[in-house]
Design a protein around this motif. Structure first.
Motif, mmCIF file in Angstrom:
data_model
loop_
_atom_site.group_PDB
_atom_site.id
_atom_site.type_symbol
_atom_site.label_atom_id
_atom_site.label_comp_id
_atom_site.label_asym_id
_atom_site.label_seq_id
_atom_site.Cartn_x
_atom_site.Cartn_y
_atom_site.Cartn_z
ATOM 1 N N TYR A 43 0.840 -1.203 0.000
ATOM 2 C CA TYR A 43 0.000 0.000 0.000
ATOM 3 C C TYR A 43 0.879 1.259 0.000
ATOM 4 C CZ TYR A 43 -4.089 -2.911 1.065
ATOM 5 O OH TYR A 43 -5.098 -3.841 1.006
ATOM 6 N N ALA A 44 1.938 1.242 0.801
ATOM 7 C CA ALA A 44 2.827 2.406 0.892
ATOM 8 C C ALA A 44 3.595 2.624 -0.412
ATOM 9 C CB ALA A 44 3.797 2.234 2.059
ATOM 10 N N LEU A 131 7.835 7.478 3.929
ATOM 11 C CA LEU A 131 6.538 6.862 4.191
ATOM 12 C C LEU A 131 6.708 5.806 5.277
ATOM 13 C CD1 LEU A 131 6.777 7.244 0.793
ATOM 14 C CD2 LEU A 131 4.352 6.689 1.034
ATOM 15 N N LEU A 132 5.939 5.916 6.347
ATOM 16 C CA LEU A 132 5.947 4.914 7.411
ATOM 17 C C LEU A 132 4.829 3.917 7.104
ATOM 18 C CD1 LEU A 132 6.401 7.131 10.611
ATOM 19 C CD2 LEU A 132 8.097 6.439 8.914
ATOM 20 N N PRO A 133 5.177 2.680 6.716
ATOM 21 C CA PRO A 133 4.146 1.742 6.262
ATOM 22 C C PRO A 133 3.094 1.398 7.316
ATOM 23 C CG PRO A 133 6.336 0.989 5.615
ATOM 24 C CD PRO A 133 6.531 2.137 6.558
ATOM 25 N N VAL A 138 -5.474 6.108 3.264
ATOM 26 C CA VAL A 138 -6.357 5.741 2.152
ATOM 27 C C VAL A 138 -7.108 6.981 1.685
ATOM 28 C CG1 VAL A 138 -8.254 4.255 1.405
ATOM 29 C CG2 VAL A 138 -6.601 3.417 3.086
ATOM 30 N N GLY A 139 -6.908 7.345 0.431
ATOM 31 C CA GLY A 139 -7.609 8.509 -0.121
ATOM 32 C C GLY A 139 -7.418 8.583 -1.619
ATOM 33 N N LYS A 140 -8.193 9.419 -2.266
ATOM 34 C CA LYS A 140 -8.073 9.637 -3.716
ATOM 35 C C LYS A 140 -8.029 11.138 -3.960
ATOM 36 C CE LYS A 140 -10.130 5.325 -5.247
ATOM 37 N NZ LYS A 140 -11.252 4.642 -5.876
ATOM 38 N N PRO A 141 -6.905 11.673 -4.410
ATOM 39 C CA PRO A 141 -5.608 10.991 -4.565
ATOM 40 C C PRO A 141 -5.023 10.591 -3.220
ATOM 41 C CG PRO A 141 -5.341 13.355 -4.854
ATOM 42 C CD PRO A 141 -6.816 13.113 -4.727
ATOM 43 N N GLY A 142 -3.967 9.767 -3.262
ATOM 44 C CA GLY A 142 -3.330 9.311 -2.034
ATOM 45 C C GLY A 142 -2.646 10.439 -1.288
ATOM 46 N N CYS A 143 -2.255 10.156 -0.062
ATOM 47 C CA CYS A 143 -1.653 11.178 0.793
ATOM 48 C C CYS A 143 -0.387 11.765 0.171
ATOM 49 C CB CYS A 143 -1.338 10.574 2.161
ATOM 50 S SG CYS A 143 -0.687 11.769 3.336
ATOM 51 N N PHE A 250 -4.383 15.878 5.520
ATOM 52 C CA PHE A 250 -4.735 14.814 4.589
ATOM 53 C C PHE A 250 -6.250 14.674 4.477
ATOM 54 C CE2 PHE A 250 -5.334 10.016 4.182
ATOM 55 C CZ PHE A 250 -5.272 10.033 2.803
ATOM 56 N N GLY A 251 -6.726 14.728 3.241
ATOM 57 C CA GLY A 251 -8.150 14.511 2.993
ATOM 58 C C GLY A 251 -8.395 13.042 2.692
ATOM 59 N N GLY A 252 -8.504 12.224 3.711
ATOM 60 C CA GLY A 252 -8.702 10.788 3.527
ATOM 61 C C GLY A 252 -8.743 10.107 4.877
ATOM 62 N N ASP A 253 -8.587 8.785 4.878
ATOM 63 C CA ASP A 253 -8.658 8.007 6.118
ATOM 64 C C ASP A 253 -7.283 7.473 6.485
ATOM 65 O OD1 ASP A 253 -11.515 8.221 6.396
ATOM 66 O OD2 ASP A 253 -11.680 6.792 4.732
ATOM 67 N N ARG A 254 -7.025 7.397 7.793
ATOM 68 C CA ARG A 254 -5.753 6.885 8.283
ATOM 69 C C ARG A 254 -6.017 5.750 9.268
ATOM 70 N NH1 ARG A 254 -3.866 7.678 13.991
ATOM 71 N NH2 ARG A 254 -1.628 7.294 13.965
ATOM 72 N N TYR A 255 -5.252 4.676 9.118
ATOM 73 C CA TYR A 255 -5.373 3.524 10.006
ATOM 74 C C TYR A 255 -4.006 3.251 10.626
ATOM 75 C CZ TYR A 255 -9.611 3.043 7.256
ATOM 76 O OH TYR A 255 -10.807 3.303 6.628
#
Length: 291
Positions: A43-44, A131-133, A138-143, A250-255
């Motif tokens: 993913y990263a 990038l810390l894996p 998760v977003g469109k576009p990515g972070c 960041f306009g998206g979700d972070r886990y």
């Protein structure tokens, strides 16, 4: 068009032992644990590629060779699948142009800042991404794509941030904010795990960075910070005021896949969002919750 050097290289600190996920990580690097059917590292790497980054630099440790093998050509597997007429497209994202995956060893675990410093000769005199894996964004576009777009506008150094409830700030690194413009916020300072009543904002640092190569000169001093480790946050703090420094919300979700609950949340969330299995997973989750 700006004359800024493009972001062509990304550093992935992947030397950690993954002790929170034992015994699963006894023989498998934690970065290869799958969220549904893709390892965390994938993913990263895909996020970096989407942002136009060409060369991936893995800072590894002992027992991490499987990470490199994941991005190698698996001749036996591919030959067997090909002979059986099976679709090989699932492996497309695991292939690199020769020379675009580089590894360097971090022999001793001296902190995130030290891991980044280990990549200094490969990064050279270019701005680079980190990038810390464990942080699955998760977003469109990515972070990272959002950050590269911001970098092309303002240059300098950038970090990704997320807004969290005020009572949670003491678990994270937090920015002291200056002027804001849309998703961009000027960074006046960085505070590691402040008490809630002393936190300068609720914007937390979230595992994505674009830094100028001068950070390597700062890390060279090998000064130890919190936990007796060489901290990246300390080195970045010294660059504030020397070069432009901004945060991108960041306009998206972070886990947080460094924790078991975050890992399960990511697996469930991404499963629900998939066209092939989403509906079935939703039914399964509702059935389990109804017990």
């Amino acid at each position: 068009m700006s004359n800024r050097k493009p972001i062509r290289k990304a550093v992935f600190p992947v030397a950690g032992l993954g002790t929170r996920f034992l015994p699963a990580t006894k023989a498998i690097p934690k970065e290869l644990l799958p969220i549904v059917d893709r390892p965390l590292i994938q993913y990263a790497v895909d996020e970096a590629r989407e942002a136009g980054i060409e060369q991936m630099i893995f800072v590894t440790g002992r027992g991490k060779t499987a990470l490199v093998e994941h991005f190698d050509i698996a001749y036996e597997l591919e030959t067997t699948m090909g002979e059986r007429g099976k679709d090989l497209s699932a492996l497309d994202s695991t292939r690199f142009t020769p020379g675009n995956l580089v590894t360097v060893r971090q022999q001793v675990p001296l902190g995130l800042g030290h891991a980044i410093w280990c990549a200094r000769s490969i990064v050279g005199d270019e701005p680079f991404a980190i990038l810390l894996p464990d942080e699955l964004m998760v977003g469109k576009p990515g972070c990272m794509a959002q950050m590269v777009e911001a970098y092309e506008e303002v240059g300098g150094n950038l970090i990704s941030v997320l807004e969290v409830p005020r009572e949670e700030v003491s678990s994270y690194g937090v920015i002291a904010p200056g002027a804001s413009h849309g998703a961009l916020t000027e960074v006046l300072g960085l505070v590691e795990k402040p008490p809630v009543d002393q936190a300068p904002s609720n914007k937390i640092i979230s595992g994505r960075y674009i830094l100028q190569p001068e950070v390597m000169r700062t890390l060279e001093n090998q000064e130890k910070g919190a936990g007796g480790e060489i901290q990246l946050t300390d080195a970045m703090s010294r660059m504030i005021g020397q070069q432009p420094f901004h945060a991108v919300t960041f306009g998206g979700d972070r886990y947080d896949c460094g924790s078991k609950t975050g890992f399960v949340e990511a697996t469930l969330a991404l499963s629900l969002g998939r066209e092939d299995i989403g509906a079935e997973v939703r039914q399964m989750a509702e059935r389990l919750l109804a017990r």
